[in-house]
Design a protein around this motif. Structure first.
Motif, PDB file in Angstrom:
ATOM      1  N   HIS A  75      11.565  -1.039  -2.300  1.00 35.13           N
ATOM      2  CA  HIS A  75      11.900   0.365  -2.595  1.00 35.13           C
ATOM      3  C   HIS A  75      12.948   0.863  -1.601  1.00 35.13           C
ATOM      4  O   HIS A  75      12.776   1.904  -0.958  1.00 35.13           O
ATOM      5  N   ALA A  76      14.023   0.120  -1.480  1.00 34.94           N
ATOM      6  CA  ALA A  76      15.071   0.447  -0.507  1.00 34.94           C
ATOM      7  C   ALA A  76      15.575   1.873  -0.688  1.00 34.94           C
ATOM      8  O   ALA A  76      15.995   2.260  -1.781  1.00 34.94           O
ATOM      9  N   GLY A  77      15.507   2.651   0.385  1.00 37.98           N
ATOM     10  CA  GLY A  77      16.022   4.005   0.367  1.00 37.98           C
ATOM     11  C   GLY A  77      15.160   5.006  -0.382  1.00 37.98           C
ATOM     12  O   GLY A  77      15.542   6.174  -0.511  1.00 37.98           O
ATOM     13  N   GLN A  78      13.988   4.577  -0.853  1.00 34.19           N
ATOM     14  CA  GLN A  78      13.166   5.469  -1.676  1.00 34.19           C
ATOM     15  C   GLN A  78      11.903   5.982  -0.980  1.00 34.19           C
ATOM     16  O   GLN A  78      11.248   6.897  -1.478  1.00 34.19           O
ATOM     17  N   ILE A  79      11.542   5.387   0.151  1.00 30.62           N
ATOM     18  CA  ILE A  79      10.309   5.789   0.831  1.00 30.62           C
ATOM     19  C   ILE A  79      10.602   6.952   1.773  1.00 30.62           C
ATOM     20  O   ILE A  79      11.403   6.846   2.700  1.00 30.62           O
ATOM     21  N   ASN A  80       9.902   8.072   1.538  1.00 39.69           N
ATOM     22  CA  ASN A  80      10.148   9.283   2.317  1.00 39.69           C
ATOM     23  C   ASN A  80       9.034   9.619   3.308  1.00 39.69           C
ATOM     24  O   ASN A  80       9.179  10.532   4.123  1.00 39.69           O
ATOM     25  N   GLY A  81       7.909   8.906   3.224  1.00 40.85           N
ATOM     26  CA  GLY A  81       6.801   9.174   4.136  1.00 40.85           C
ATOM     27  C   GLY A  81       5.782   8.052   4.103  1.00 40.85           C
ATOM     28  O   GLY A  81       5.686   7.316   3.112  1.00 40.85           O
ATOM     29  N   VAL A  82       5.026   7.916   5.205  1.00 44.67           N
ATOM     30  CA  VAL A  82       4.041   6.838   5.330  1.00 44.67           C
ATOM     31  C   VAL A  82       2.722   7.407   5.849  1.00 44.67           C
ATOM     32  O   VAL A  82       2.692   8.088   6.879  1.00 44.67           O
TER      33      VAL A  82
ATOM     34  N   VAL B  77       4.060   6.058   0.787  1.00 47.14           N
ATOM     35  CA  VAL B  77       3.265   4.836   0.695  1.00 47.14           C
ATOM     36  C   VAL B  77       2.023   5.015   1.562  1.00 47.14           C
ATOM     37  O   VAL B  77       2.056   5.726   2.573  1.00 47.14           O
ATOM     38  N   ILE B  78       0.928   4.361   1.156  1.00 49.33           N
ATOM     39  CA  ILE B  78      -0.353   4.528   1.836  1.00 49.33           C
ATOM     40  C   ILE B  78      -0.896   3.169   2.257  1.00 49.33           C
ATOM     41  O   ILE B  78      -1.106   2.291   1.408  1.00 49.33           O
ATOM     42  N   GLY B  79      -1.108   2.993   3.555  1.00 50.17           N
ATOM     43  CA  GLY B  79      -1.757   1.792   4.073  1.00 50.17           C
ATOM     44  C   GLY B  79      -3.223   2.095   4.317  1.00 50.17           C
ATOM     45  O   GLY B  79      -3.556   2.946   5.143  1.00 50.17           O
ATOM     46  N   GLU B  80      -4.107   1.430   3.584  1.00 52.07           N
ATOM     47  CA  GLU B  80      -5.533   1.705   3.676  1.00 52.07           C
ATOM     48  C   GLU B  80      -6.233   0.797   4.699  1.00 52.07           C
ATOM     49  O   GLU B  80      -5.748  -0.276   5.035  1.00 52.07           O
ATOM     50  N   GLY B  81      -7.400   1.244   5.136  1.00 46.11           N
ATOM     51  CA  GLY B  81      -8.235   0.439   5.998  1.00 46.11           C
ATOM     52  C   GLY B  81      -8.989  -0.607   5.200  1.00 46.11           C
ATOM     53  O   GLY B  81      -8.715  -0.831   4.010  1.00 46.11           O
ATOM     54  N   MET B  82      -9.940  -1.277   5.851  1.00 50.04           N
ATOM     55  CA  MET B  82     -10.718  -2.316   5.191  1.00 50.04           C
ATOM     56  C   MET B  82     -11.526  -1.713   4.050  1.00 50.04           C
ATOM     57  O   MET B  82     -12.301  -0.777   4.247  1.00 50.04           O
TER      58      MET B  82
ATOM     59  N   PRO C  20       2.232  18.490  -6.154  1.00 49.83           N
ATOM     60  CA  PRO C  20       2.593  17.821  -7.415  1.00 49.83           C
ATOM     61  C   PRO C  20       3.917  17.069  -7.370  1.00 49.83           C
ATOM     62  O   PRO C  20       4.155  16.196  -8.221  1.00 49.83           O
ATOM     63  N   GLU C  21       4.766  17.372  -6.393  1.00 42.09           N
ATOM     64  CA  GLU C  21       6.066  16.705  -6.312  1.00 42.09           C
ATOM     65  C   GLU C  21       6.048  15.496  -5.378  1.00 42.09           C
ATOM     66  O   GLU C  21       7.085  14.914  -5.095  1.00 42.09           O
ATOM     67  N   ILE C  22       4.870  15.129  -4.900  1.00 37.64           N
ATOM     68  CA  ILE C  22       4.722  13.921  -4.096  1.00 37.64           C
ATOM     69  C   ILE C  22       4.267  12.782  -5.001  1.00 37.64           C
ATOM     70  O   ILE C  22       3.311  12.907  -5.754  1.00 37.64           O
ATOM     71  N   LYS C  23       4.958  11.647  -4.911  1.00 38.66           N
ATOM     72  CA  LYS C  23       4.602  10.471  -5.703  1.00 38.66           C
ATOM     73  C   LYS C  23       4.203   9.326  -4.776  1.00 38.66           C
ATOM     74  O   LYS C  23       4.882   9.060  -3.779  1.00 38.66           O
ATOM     75  N   VAL C  24       3.095   8.664  -5.116  1.00 38.25           N
ATOM     76  CA  VAL C  24       2.657   7.499  -4.345  1.00 38.25           C
ATOM     77  C   VAL C  24       3.322   6.257  -4.920  1.00 38.25           C
ATOM     78  O   VAL C  24       3.044   5.850  -6.045  1.00 38.25           O
ATOM     79  N   LEU C  25       4.221   5.646  -4.128  1.00 43.13           N
ATOM     80  CA  LEU C  25       4.932   4.452  -4.585  1.00 43.13           C
ATOM     81  C   LEU C  25       4.078   3.194  -4.448  1.00 43.13           C
ATOM     82  O   LEU C  25       4.095   2.323  -5.319  1.00 43.13           O
ATOM     83  N   GLU C  26       3.368   3.090  -3.326  1.00 43.29           N
ATOM     84  CA  GLU C  26       2.567   1.903  -3.056  1.00 43.29           C
ATOM     85  C   GLU C  26       1.294   2.309  -2.317  1.00 43.29           C
ATOM     86  O   GLU C  26       1.299   3.267  -1.531  1.00 43.29           O
ATOM     87  N   GLN C  27       0.231   1.580  -2.569  1.00 40.68           N
ATOM     88  CA  GLN C  27      -1.045   1.844  -1.917  1.00 40.68           C
ATOM     89  C   GLN C  27      -1.815   0.529  -1.837  1.00 40.68           C
ATOM     90  O   GLN C  27      -2.133  -0.067  -2.862  1.00 40.68           O
ATOM     91  N   LYS C  28      -2.093   0.071  -0.595  1.00 43.60           N
ATOM     92  CA  LYS C  28      -2.754  -1.222  -0.445  1.00 43.60           C
ATOM     93  C   LYS C  28      -3.443  -1.283   0.913  1.00 43.60           C
ATOM     94  O   LYS C  28      -3.029  -0.630   1.856  1.00 43.60           O
TER      95      LYS C  28
END
Length: 339
Positions: free
Chosen positions: A215-222, A161-166, A187-195
């Protein structure tokens, strides 16, 4: 964090003081260089570190340079109005840390038309040709460092998941570019959420809580586009009873809480050198006014640093990033006590 020059409260109050009032008594000085530093927001630790560094420039401390730091309050219109006041008050130079990559162009153009030197620092406007010079760190590179550190800790596969700045700030735009370019190599990295979390720890905490539930149990990196976002995500991970050492989290800036979290082994961070960016900008502003000026900031190679001064004649100066490691974190924390 200890703030030597002003407290956070004092910095915030300074924003409400008119430039005209702050200029009282300056005429008595023998031709001081008068510089207005217009920053994004003095509610964030990095901007406070930047302001402290600027006020600790040797020529500011001895009164040769009269520096006024103004709080843009994360508002492009506020910064635009501050430019107009600085122009009308006939400041010699403006050092600019813009809120918005595009909205900052017009006020810089107005200053240029009025003959006022403008030096960019930290975040940038889209038309950098308008600056007399600018000093910053490469935010595309920061995005790549962020992404690679998380992806490699994930073993090159999984969900992130990706937390963006302003949205609209140069750091947000360019760090995202670096992240997206790095994603192509994994290629095996998937972005679940980006905001966007607007550089805010509190907003990132709320976002991450929602994502952990959805996404319980599905987030592997931030990936947090700054440390405040990464720390907010880290707090949410802990609040959910998860071991932060099992979910790689990375941010940028090297704020104090991030340094402490790196020391605990809970996140990764890359230091953005506020001293070099702020004091370097002051040197560039003076050099634009004084031929043969010898810079005073410790960052420059002429003073034992690593950043090439090149006579202060270049338009673009790039301050290197400093990865925070277990080997250097104690030293960085010790330095923070004096900032």
């Amino acid at each position: 964090m200890t703030i030597n020059t002003w407290t956070r409260r004092g910095l915030g109050m300074l924003a409400g003081v008119g430039l005209a009032a702050l200029a009282v008594g300056q005429a008595a000085a023998a031709d001081p260089v008068r510089i207005a530093a217009i920053v994004q927001s003095l509610d964030t630790e990095f901007n406070v570190l930047w302001a402290n560094a600027a006020n600790n420039h040797p020529l500011v401390k001895d009164g040769t340079v009269k520096l006024t730091v103004l709080d843009g309050r994360m508002d492009a219109l506020t910064q635009s109005n501050q430019f107009d006041t600085a122009i009308s008050e006939k400041y010699d130079a403006i050092v600019f840390v813009p809120v918005d990559i595009d909205a900052g162009n017009d006020p810089v153009q107005r200053a240029k038309d009025a003959g006022v030197t403008v030096i960019g620092s930290n975040t940038l406007i889209s038309n950098t040709d308008l600056y007399n010079a600018y000093i910053a760190s490469n935010d595309v590179e920061a995005g790549k460092l962020l992404a690679k550190s998380v992806f490699d800790k994930m073993g090159g596969k999984g969900n992130v998941v990706i937390g963006e700045g302003m949205i609209g700030q140069s750091a947000q735009v360019q760090r995202l570019q670096g992240i997206e370019e790095t994603l192509k190599d994994y290629p095996e990295i998937k972005v679940l959420e980006q905001k966007t979390a607007n550089w805010s720890r509190a907003e990132a905490l709320s976002l991450m809580e929602n994502w952990l539930t959805a996404h319980a149990g599905q987030i592997n990196g931030v990936i947090g586009e700054n440390d405040e976002i990464a720390i907010g995500a880290l707090e949410a991970i802990k609040a959910h009873g998860l071991d932060p050492k099992t979910i790689p989290v990375a941010g940028v800036d090297g704020v104090t809480d991030a340094l402490l979290a790196v020391k605990r082994g809970e996140m990764m961070s890359t230091l953005q050198d506020a001293d070099a960016q702020a004091q370097g900008a002051i040197d560039l502003a003076i050099a634009a006014k004084q031929d043969g000026y010898v810079p005073k900031a410790a960052a420059w190679d002429v003073n034992g640093g690593k950043l090439a001064w090149e006579g202060g004649k270049q338009q673009h100066y790039s301050v290197p990033w400093i990865p925070v490691t277990l080997e250097n974190v104690d030293g960085l924390l010790e330095m923070r006590k004096t900032q």
